[in-house]
Structures are given as structure tokens and as C-alpha cells.
Scaffold this active site. Structure first.
Site, short mmCIF file in Angstrom:
data_model
loop_
_atom_site.label_atom_id
_atom_site.label_comp_id
_atom_site.label_asym_id
_atom_site.label_seq_id
_atom_site.Cartn_x
_atom_site.Cartn_y
_atom_site.Cartn_z
N ASP A 1 0.87 -1.17 0.00
CA ASP A 1 0.00 0.00 0.00
C ASP A 1 0.92 1.23 0.00
O ASP A 1 2.08 1.15 0.42
CB ASP A 1 -0.87 -0.03 1.26
CG ASP A 1 -1.54 1.30 1.54
OD1 ASP A 1 -2.26 1.77 0.65
OD2 ASP A 1 -1.31 1.86 2.63
N LEU A 2 0.39 2.36 -0.46
CA LEU A 2 1.21 3.58 -0.49
C LEU A 2 1.01 4.45 0.75
O LEU A 2 1.82 4.47 1.65
CB LEU A 2 0.92 4.38 -1.77
CG LEU A 2 1.59 3.88 -3.04
CD1 LEU A 2 1.12 4.68 -4.25
CD2 LEU A 2 3.11 4.00 -2.91
N ASP A 3 -0.10 5.17 0.80
CA ASP A 3 -0.32 6.16 1.86
C ASP A 3 -0.39 5.51 3.23
O ASP A 3 -1.18 4.60 3.47
CB ASP A 3 -1.60 6.95 1.57
CG ASP A 3 -1.50 7.73 0.29
OD1 ASP A 3 -0.85 8.77 0.29
OD2 ASP A 3 -2.06 7.27 -0.73
N THR B 1 -2.80 0.01 -4.39
CA THR B 1 -3.15 1.30 -3.81
C THR B 1 -4.60 1.70 -4.10
O THR B 1 -5.21 1.20 -5.05
CB THR B 1 -2.19 2.38 -4.36
OG1 THR B 1 -2.57 3.66 -3.86
CG2 THR B 1 -2.23 2.42 -5.88
N GLY B 2 -5.09 2.60 -3.29
CA GLY B 2 -6.39 3.20 -3.57
C GLY B 2 -6.27 4.32 -4.58
O GLY B 2 -7.28 4.82 -5.08
N LYS C 1 -8.65 -4.80 -2.71
CA LYS C 1 -7.24 -5.02 -2.98
C LYS C 1 -6.92 -6.51 -2.97
O LYS C 1 -6.16 -7.00 -3.80
CB LYS C 1 -6.39 -4.29 -1.94
CG LYS C 1 -6.42 -2.77 -2.05
CD LYS C 1 -5.45 -2.14 -1.06
CE LYS C 1 -5.40 -0.63 -1.22
NZ LYS C 1 -4.39 -0.01 -0.34
N ASP D 1 -1.90 -0.37 6.15
CA ASP D 1 -2.16 0.37 7.39
C ASP D 1 -3.63 0.70 7.62
O ASP D 1 -4.02 1.07 8.72
CB ASP D 1 -1.37 1.69 7.40
CG ASP D 1 -1.99 2.73 6.49
OD1 ASP D 1 -2.38 3.81 6.99
OD2 ASP D 1 -2.11 2.48 5.28
N ASN E 1 -8.93 -0.48 4.07
CA ASN E 1 -8.97 -1.01 2.70
C ASN E 1 -7.79 -1.94 2.39
O ASN E 1 -7.72 -2.51 1.30
CB ASN E 1 -9.02 0.12 1.67
CG ASN E 1 -7.86 1.09 1.77
OD1 ASN E 1 -7.10 1.07 2.74
ND2 ASN E 1 -7.71 1.93 0.77
#
Length: 274
Positions: free
Chosen positions: A9-11, A43-44, A199, A222, A225
């Protein structure tokens, strides 16, 4: 277990609280790539908003975007698989956002579109303008979302936001879980996609294409999602800053995204693989 794929995941995960990838994480990721492991972003974000980090890591693998709505291959601008919103679904979301005076961000095939600029949009615009022109995300201010519908644009997902979570929850009551997938992506934002898009589901689909056992995959996340992704793989890792629900479903909880949480896990995995 010999791991073959690492999903990030990114953020809040790969990106620290300043929106940057730690040098320690980059070094560890490159080491994994050198060892023959595949690294993918899950990622979202829209693919154009994920690409600056994809470019920074020198990746060549597909990325999974909009919480599992589609798999995108940057090198040839191809969509490998997708389940976008229908026109009817997108219109329903627009109607509800107007009814509750909720901010709406709509992701079309190649751009993120908004009508009203709020604090989140201002921050997003500032970040976009710092990116080099050749990898700059496509963020468009438009006059009317109906313009997208009239052009028959693909709509990947919508993001609704409001300072009052109760207002968002009231709006979500109008969306059938049989038709929509709604996931909190931040404390004041909910991502709305087509039903079944997560995801975890899209990651499993990609692994099937690669003929890789999900047990041979590590995933870092984190937020809510990310739970489906952490549940789907052999080693689900929650960041130290993760929501409690995410930590409870993870196999391992590491340090925060501002610390060397990612590199510490990857270093131990590389040692086990060797």
C-alpha cells in the site's frame, strides 16, 4: 517460506507522514528486486497518482489501483483487468453526494476529476504541481461531472469526503452492498467502487495470472482497505501506525511508516530466503 512477491500500500505504509519513501525502504526494496522478487504497488490511488512513486522505485511490474478496481501496466498504458463503475452507479453516487452536500472526487480512465475545491483538493494540487511534468498526475477541475458521462468515460471509483463522519455514514445508507464496495480510506473519506472490488481480490487475480501461490506473498498495509490484502497472502504486515482493526488481522506488526518498519521486515525475509 520462500517469498516471491511483495505488495505495498502507499499512503500510510510505503509513504511516511511527509509523503516520501524512506531511503531505508528503497534500499531494501531494490535488494529484494535484485534477488528476483516481484514488487507491486496495491493502492487506492489512480494510476497517474501512483506513478511518481512507481518511477522512483524503478518498477516494471503492473500496479493494482483504486482499491482493486483495475490492474494497470505502465510500460504500455494497458489495463490488464478491470471492474469499473457502471454509468448508472456513477450517477447514483453523484446524486447522493449532491443530496448530502458531500465533496466528490471522480476517477476516470486517465484522470482524477473534481468540481469543488476543498482543503484536500488544495493539498493534492500542491503535491501534483511539485511532480516533474513527465510523471505529473492528471488532476482536473471540471465544471460538471455529467460531462464525463456524456463522453462515456470509464469511471473507476469515486471518493466522497466530509468533515462529519455521520454525514458520510448517512449517505452510505443509500448505497446497496450488493452493488457497491465502500471502504474507508482515511478518517474523513470513503472510496466507492463496484461491488467485489477489493485489494485482496485483485491481488489474488494477478497472482493467478503469474501462477504464484498467495502464501509466497508479503503484503504491507495500514488502513481498512488493506485488510482484504493482508488476509489474502502468506504474510500480512501492519504498520505500527495502522488502525487497530488492521493490526488485529495482520500476521505481523512492524514499526511505523516514519521508522524503518519496512526495511526491518524485508531484511529478515531476505535472510530467510537465502
Amino acid at each position: 517460506m520462500k517469498y516471491k512477491v511483495i505488495a505495498f500500500d502507499l499512503d500510510g505504509t510505503l509513504l511516511n507522514s511527509q509523503g516520501r519513501i524512506l531511503a531505508s525502504s528503497k534500499n531494501a526494496i531494490q535488494h529484494c528486486i535484485d534477488k528476483g522478487m516481484k514488487v507491486i504497488l496495491v493502492t487506492g490511488r489512480h494510476h497517474t497518482a501512483a506513478y511518481p512513486y512507481y518511477h522512483e522505485l524503478n518498477l516494471d511490474s503492473p500496479m493494482i489501483c483504486c482499491n482493486g478496481t483495475y490492474i494497470y501496466q505502465p510500460k504500455d498504458n494497458q489495463i490488464l483487468s478491470a471492474n469499473p463503475l457502471s454509468l448508472e452507479q456513477a450517477k447514483t453516487i453523484l446524486k447522493i453526494s449532491q443530496q448530502y452536500n458531500i465533496h466528490l472526487l471522480m476517477y476516470s480512465r486517465d484522470a482524477m476529476n473534481y468540481v469543488v475545491e476543498n482543503d484536500h483538493m488544495q493539498k493534492l494540487c500542491q503535491w501534483v504541481n511539485t511532480c516533474p511534468s513527465d510523471i505529473r498526475p492528471n488532476l482536473h477541475k471540471i465544471s460538471d461531472f455529467n460531462d464525463l458521462f456524456n463522453r462515456n468515460e470509464i469511471i473507476w471509483k469515486c471518493v466522497i469526503s466530509h468533515v462529519d463522519k455521520n454525514v458520510i455514514n448517512q449517505a452510505l445508507q443509500h448505497l446497496s452492498l450488493n452493488k457497491f464496495s465502500c471502504e474507508w480510506s482515511w478518517v474523513d473519506r470513503v472510496d466507492i467502487a463496484n461491488q467485489g472490488n477489493t485489494k485482496g481480490n485483485r491481488l489474488l487475480a494477478l497472482l493467478k495470472l503469474w501462477n504464484i501461490d498467495p502464501q509466497q506473498v508479503i503484503a504491507f498495509g495500514d488502513n481498512h482497505n488493506d485488510i482484504s490484502m493482508l488476509d489474502a497472502v502468506g504474510l500480512g504486515v501492519a504498520m505500527g501506525n495502522a488502525e487497530d482493526a488492521v493490526k488485529q488481522c495482520a500476521d505481523l506488526v512492524t514499526l511505523t511508516n516514519d521508522e524503518m518498519g519496512i526495511s526491518s521486515v524485508l531484511s529478515s525475509i531476505i535472510n530467510e530466503n537465502e
